[in-house]
Scaffold this motif. Structure first.
Motif, PDB file in Angstrom:
ATOM      1  N   ARG A  76     -25.045  20.513   7.107  1.00 16.49           N
ATOM      2  CA  ARG A  76     -24.025  19.400   6.320  1.00 16.49           C
ATOM      3  C   ARG A  76     -22.576  19.799   6.556  1.00 16.49           C
ATOM      4  N   VAL A  77     -22.595  20.123   5.603  1.00  9.91           N
ATOM      5  CA  VAL A  77     -21.084  21.081   5.942  1.00  9.91           C
ATOM      6  C   VAL A  77     -20.663  21.258   7.659  1.00  9.91           C
ATOM      7  N   HIS A  78     -21.095  20.977   8.618  1.00  8.90           N
ATOM      8  CA  HIS A  78     -20.726  21.065  10.114  1.00  8.90           C
ATOM      9  C   HIS A  78     -20.897  19.754  10.208  1.00  8.90           C
TER      10      HIS A  78
ATOM     11  N   VAL B 216      -3.017  24.049  12.961  1.00 14.62           N
ATOM     12  CA  VAL B 216      -3.320  25.001  11.827  1.00 14.62           C
ATOM     13  C   VAL B 216      -4.716  25.569  12.061  1.00 14.62           C
ATOM     14  N   THR B 217      -5.089  27.092  11.854  1.00 15.22           N
ATOM     15  CA  THR B 217      -6.199  27.725  12.465  1.00 15.22           C
ATOM     16  C   THR B 217      -6.364  28.577  10.902  1.00 15.22           C
ATOM     17  N   VAL B 218      -7.975  28.113   9.967  1.00 17.76           N
ATOM     18  CA  VAL B 218      -8.260  28.975   8.973  1.00 17.76           C
ATOM     19  C   VAL B 218      -9.287  30.048  10.107  1.00 17.76           C
ATOM     20  N   VAL B 219      -8.734  31.170   9.387  1.00 17.87           N
ATOM     21  CA  VAL B 219      -9.951  32.080   9.885  1.00 17.87           C
ATOM     22  C   VAL B 219     -11.030  32.989   8.405  1.00 17.87           C
ATOM     23  N   GLY B 220     -12.415  32.295   8.791  1.00 15.00           N
ATOM     24  CA  GLY B 220     -13.389  32.881   7.967  1.00 15.00           C
ATOM     25  C   GLY B 220     -13.933  31.456   8.021  1.00 15.00           C
ATOM     26  N   GLY B 221     -15.429  31.860   8.267  1.00 12.98           N
ATOM     27  CA  GLY B 221     -16.785  31.074   8.427  1.00 12.98           C
ATOM     28  C   GLY B 221     -16.970  30.906   6.856  1.00 12.98           C
ATOM     29  N   GLY B 222     -16.865  31.270   5.721  1.00 13.33           N
ATOM     30  CA  GLY B 222     -17.533  31.432   4.095  1.00 13.33           C
ATOM     31  C   GLY B 222     -17.306  30.274   3.095  1.00 13.33           C
TER      32      GLY B 222
ATOM     33  N   ARG C 229     -15.157  27.309  15.299  1.00 16.81           N
ATOM     34  CA  ARG C 229     -15.251  27.765  17.132  1.00 16.81           C
ATOM     35  C   ARG C 229     -15.343  29.068  16.563  1.00 16.81           C
ATOM     36  N   ARG C 230     -16.435  29.841  17.190  1.00 15.03           N
ATOM     37  CA  ARG C 230     -17.507  31.158  16.329  1.00 15.03           C
ATOM     38  C   ARG C 230     -16.503  31.889  17.921  1.00 15.03           C
ATOM     39  N   GLY C 231     -15.860  32.623  17.381  1.00 16.25           N
ATOM     40  CA  GLY C 231     -15.373  34.378  18.532  1.00 16.25           C
ATOM     41  C   GLY C 231     -14.056  35.264  16.793  1.00 16.25           C
ATOM     42  N   ARG C 232     -13.627  36.377  17.404  1.00 15.66           N
ATOM     43  CA  ARG C 232     -13.214  37.042  16.396  1.00 15.66           C
ATOM     44  C   ARG C 232     -11.658  36.652  16.250  1.00 15.66           C
ATOM     45  N   TYR C 233     -10.727  36.135  15.078  1.00 19.17           N
ATOM     46  CA  TYR C 233      -9.504  36.918  15.671  1.00 19.17           C
ATOM     47  C   TYR C 233      -8.822  37.998  16.094  1.00 19.17           C
ATOM     48  N   GLU C 234      -7.759  37.494  17.486  1.00 23.60           N
ATOM     49  CA  GLU C 234      -7.068  38.580  17.938  1.00 23.60           C
ATOM     50  C   GLU C 234      -6.029  38.689  17.276  1.00 23.60           C
ATOM     51  N   GLU C 235      -5.049  37.105  17.869  1.00 24.10           N
ATOM     52  CA  GLU C 235      -3.812  37.147  17.990  1.00 24.10           C
ATOM     53  C   GLU C 235      -3.029  35.676  17.340  1.00 24.10           C
ATOM     54  N   PRO C 236      -1.797  35.219  17.051  1.00 20.12           N
ATOM     55  CA  PRO C 236      -1.862  34.284  17.147  1.00 20.12           C
ATOM     56  C   PRO C 236      -1.281  33.443  19.114  1.00 20.12           C
ATOM     57  N   ASP C 237      -1.674  32.026  18.562  1.00 22.62           N
ATOM     58  CA  ASP C 237      -2.436  32.069  20.277  1.00 22.62           C
ATOM     59  C   ASP C 237      -2.224  30.011  20.689  1.00 22.62           C
ATOM     60  N   GLY C 238      -0.983  30.215  19.410  1.00 18.57           N
ATOM     61  CA  GLY C 238       0.148  28.899  19.862  1.00 18.57           C
ATOM     62  C   GLY C 238      -0.127  27.951  18.323  1.00 18.57           C
TER      63      GLY C 238
ATOM     64  N   GLU D  38     -15.948  34.555  13.093  1.00 20.72           N
ATOM     65  CA  GLU D  38     -16.956  35.954  13.641  1.00 20.72           C
ATOM     66  C   GLU D  38     -18.790  34.856  13.609  1.00 20.72           C
ATOM     67  N   GLY D  39     -18.846  34.834  12.840  1.00 17.12           N
ATOM     68  CA  GLY D  39     -20.651  34.759  12.179  1.00 17.12           C
ATOM     69  C   GLY D  39     -20.758  33.005  12.332  1.00 17.12           C
ATOM     70  N   GLU D  40     -21.685  32.692  11.381  1.00 17.97           N
ATOM     71  CA  GLU D  40     -22.294  31.283  11.418  1.00 17.97           C
ATOM     72  C   GLU D  40     -21.405  31.241  10.627  1.00 17.97           C
ATOM     73  N   ILE D  41     -20.982  30.122  10.874  1.00 13.52           N
ATOM     74  CA  ILE D  41     -20.436  29.037   9.432  1.00 13.52           C
ATOM     75  C   ILE D  41     -20.721  27.957   8.250  1.00 13.52           C
ATOM     76  N   GLY D  42     -20.858  28.932   7.273  1.00 18.69           N
ATOM     77  CA  GLY D  42     -21.462  28.565   6.055  1.00 18.69           C
ATOM     78  C   GLY D  42     -22.512  28.884   6.134  1.00 18.69           C
ATOM     79  N   ALA D  43     -22.479  30.468   6.583  1.00 14.80           N
ATOM     80  CA  ALA D  43     -24.041  31.060   7.285  1.00 14.80           C
ATOM     81  C   ALA D  43     -25.116  31.997   5.534  1.00 14.80           C
ATOM     82  N   SER D  44     -24.121  31.372   4.081  1.00 11.87           N
ATOM     83  CA  SER D  44     -24.259  32.141   2.507  1.00 11.87           C
ATOM     84  C   SER D  44     -25.384  30.925   2.320  1.00 11.87           C
ATOM     85  N   LEU D  45     -25.910  29.293   3.179  1.00 10.24           N
ATOM     86  CA  LEU D  45     -25.970  28.270   3.027  1.00 10.24           C
ATOM     87  C   LEU D  45     -27.453  28.279   3.406  1.00 10.24           C
TER      88      LEU D  45
END
Length: 347
Positions: free
Chosen positions: A176-178, A132-138, A189-198, A162-169
């Motif tokens: 601690r969240v990490h 299960v991939t969750v896109v969005g590090g907010g 994982r850091r990066g841009r979601y492109e398309e389904p990858d399995g 794409e950015g730091e996970i939990g950047a608003s904290l």
């Protein structure tokens, strides 16, 4: 005096209930696509099957408020037209239409109730070992990934941002969240979601779009489609309309129930003042912090300055989970009772 409220989320519900308290003679009608109040702050629980996120609007709204279950097609000059052709006249209107939950092809959005239901069904059908991939590090992405990892330990969960996970904290809270996510086995994982990858399921936890109702009705909006408002939360193109919540272009506002509740309450207060022949008051609010759940037994509470920048003060673990639960319960209760107070913006 006829008042129509479009939308029954946090902003619309507290506005309608507050109007009944402050302008008792008003004839208030709430229009909402469904007959339930959706706690968006609990949708990650609904998706994972660890909790529910709805309450009948009949239990949330003042009994004197008329509820119309339907979708608004357009806002006209002193009236709204529903998708079924029904026309509702108004003297004043509260625009609380909120966000428009969308997601790229091959993904399922987590921010809307219907799409969250699809995500819940798809999640339950996955075989052991599926990814299960969750896109969005907010905060929404963090809560969704953590809830699934804790509730479905036989699945593999990845959080992609794409950015730091939990950047608003703040730095300490973010670390601690990490650690908590990694403890639950979530791959970061850091990066841009492109398309389904399995991945067996891709959940989209990025919500930036809003309803296009205001734009297609000819109201003045910003580039994102949010209603342009003055300092009193009135539409700059039609002062009979007060815009609150996610669909209002209020400067320096962060999309959250912490923002929606004071806007809805203040918008209702100003309408009550106008109906009584008094002058409206400027809107002002300051933030207090951010809360993020890490499953059912842990959370992180980050305090903030009133301008929403994080301080060095934060705490986590079970005490934070208890506080987070109380905050969610309080937000729902505030919408129902219309009792709410907030800090003014920093000077």
């Amino acid at each position: 005096m006829k008042v129509v409220v479009i939308g029954a989320g946090y902003a619309g519900t507290i506005a309608a209930n507050r109007l009944m308290k402050k302008a008792g003679g008003a004839d208030v009608t709430v229009v909402n696509p469904r007959g339930e109040f959706v706690e968006r702050v609990r949708l990650h629980e609904y998706i994972a099957g660890s909790g529910s996120a709805t309450t009948p609007l009949a239990d949330m709204l003042n009994p004197a408020i008329r509820l119309v279950v339907g979708s608004v097609e357009t806002i006209g000059d002193g009236s709204v037209t529903l998708a079924d052709g029904t026309v509702l006249p108004f003297d004043h209107l509260v625009y609380a239409a909120g966000g428009a939950i969308t997601a790229p092809a091959g993904t399922v959005a987590v921010g809307g109730f219907e799409s969250a239901g699809r995500a819940r069904t798809a999640l339950a059908a996955l075989p052991d070992g599926a990814l299960v991939t969750v896109v969005g590090g907010g905060l929404t992405g963090i809560e969704t990934a953590a809830e699934i990892a804790e509730s479905w330990p036989a699945l593999r969960v990845r959080l992609l941002s794409e950015g730091e996970i939990g950047a608003s904290l703040g730095v300490g809270a973010r670390r601690r969240v990490h650690r908590e996510l990694e403890r639950l086995g979530v791959q970061l994982r850091r990066g841009r979601y492109e398309e389904p990858d399995g991945a067996g399921l891709v959940l989209w936890a990025i919500a930036t779009q809003v309803s296009d109702l205001a734009a297609r009705s000819g109201l003045a909006v910003d580039d994102s489609g949010r209603v342009l408002v003055d300092e009193f939360l009135r539409s700059v193109s039609d002062p009979r309309i007060v815009a609150v919540g996610d669909g209002a272009a209020v400067p320096d506002a962060r999309l959250s129930c912490q923002t929606a509740l004071p806007q809805g309450a203040h918008g209702a207060d100003n309408l009550a003042r106008i109906i009584a022949g008094a002058e409206p008051k400027r809107f002002s609010m300051g933030y207090t912090g951010q809360n993020v759940s890490i499953g059912r037994r842990s959370a992180v509470i980050q305090t903030a300055r009133r301008d929403d920048t994080p301080t060095r003060i934060w705490f986590g673990g079970r005490p934070a989970a208890f506080v987070k639960e109380q905050v969610c319960t309080m937000a729902r209760g505030a919408a129902r009772t219309a009792n709410y107070a907030w800090l003014p913006a920093p000077k």
